[in-house]
Design an enzyme around this catalytic site. Sequence first.
Site, mmCIF file in Angstrom:
data_model
loop_
_atom_site.group_PDB
_atom_site.id
_atom_site.type_symbol
_atom_site.label_atom_id
_atom_site.label_comp_id
_atom_site.label_asym_id
_atom_site.label_seq_id
_atom_site.Cartn_x
_atom_site.Cartn_y
_atom_site.Cartn_z
ATOM 1 N N CYS A 1 -6.740 3.077 -8.056
ATOM 2 C CA CYS A 1 -8.159 3.345 -7.808
ATOM 3 C C CYS A 1 -8.987 3.050 -9.048
ATOM 4 O O CYS A 1 -10.098 2.557 -8.973
ATOM 5 C CB CYS A 1 -8.365 4.801 -7.420
ATOM 6 S SG CYS A 1 -8.053 5.110 -5.699
ATOM 7 N N CYS B 1 6.093 -14.335 1.634
ATOM 8 C CA CYS B 1 5.983 -12.967 2.165
ATOM 9 C C CYS B 1 5.009 -12.191 1.288
ATOM 10 O O CYS B 1 4.059 -12.771 0.772
ATOM 11 C CB CYS B 1 7.352 -12.286 2.262
ATOM 12 S SG CYS B 1 8.106 -11.934 0.675
#
Length: 394
Positions: free
Chosen positions: A199, A352
């Site tokens: 964050c 991927c």
Amino acid sequence: MSIIDQERLAAIALTPADLSRYSRQLMLPEVNADGQRRIRVARVLCIGAGGLGSPSALYLAAAGIGTLGLVDADRVDASNLQRQILYGTDDVGKSKLEKAGARLRQLNPDVQIVLHEARLTSANAVEIIADYDVVIDGSDNFPTRYLSNDVCVFARKPNIYGSVFRFEGQASVFAPHLGGPCYRCLFPEPPPPGAAPSCAEAGVLGVLPGIIGLIQATEALKLIIGAGETLAGRLLHFDALKMKFREFNLRRDPHCPVCGDQPTIFEPIDYEQFCAGPPAADWFAAPEGVPTISVRDLKAKIDNKEALTLIDVREPFEYEIARIEGSRLIPLGELESHLSELPKTGTLVLQCHSGSRSEHASNILREAGFENAVNLEGGIDAWSVEIDPAVPRY
Ligand SMILES: [Zn+2]
């Protein structure tokens, strides 16, 4: 079916004060006195008393959860206050758990608050989680997320997952013993250190963890009272800017190293050291014999319009979140039934999330005679970091 055994309810009687306090939820036939007694005996652990843990813990305490455990070792920082609603301005610099405990006791003195003032580690995770019926994973880092997942699988406890990123969030219930996958079925390995933004680096709209944390608390209450359909086997994705919820079906991976048919991980790994170990380049390195291509070389080939096929072997829900333009989705589990559709000329690039499933896919194709198959090092995550930041990271 409730995760709380009927026998545990015997010792619990609701007082007139309880009947009054919880009347608005008691009057729901799906809850009633029986459900409230289950809530009263339930033991819920919130891993992290931050953005997700704050709303979860507040509402679970308000709902009358019997025992609420919190795991956190941090102090309140002024930059937390925008989303960590357990804390106020006066709390800056103080122990999060001390302040969270005081706030939750003030909200509901009937709730037993247990404070585990520590980081969850491989040394303490089994012992801490053993005391609880269900875990709410409100962690903001991969070592804790994998630890919480693995220990919950070992102990057969539901692990309620939530994560937030900028304007988006997602939630699921990982409980292979109740159906559906675990976190490792989706992401078998942690990303390399520094590869995933926190964050602090990526930013998050303050209300986002409020919404996702309350979805987690809702799932905990449903598991306890045994009502409705949980998010086991489903990933719920929320986009605040579009104000849209989307849902993706998830399947257990029989090859999962933790919950698979032949598991290879039986005890918590010290992920901190593990993650802090090899530098990113080594982490992504494929074993000898599997040719690789870097994201920069792939970009150059695309720009030069070279003959190239890009196959994305992730799951459909991941493809929905982020994709490299021009790629074709063939999930790893379906690759072998699509061999006849793949070209044997030009470069056949397998991709991927971070390079490990596509390495496996490259091996499958090479064994099937595709000498043009190469593995994209670092996967779509490296693509996002080095080539195209508009591709969301997850
Ligand atoms: Zn699994």
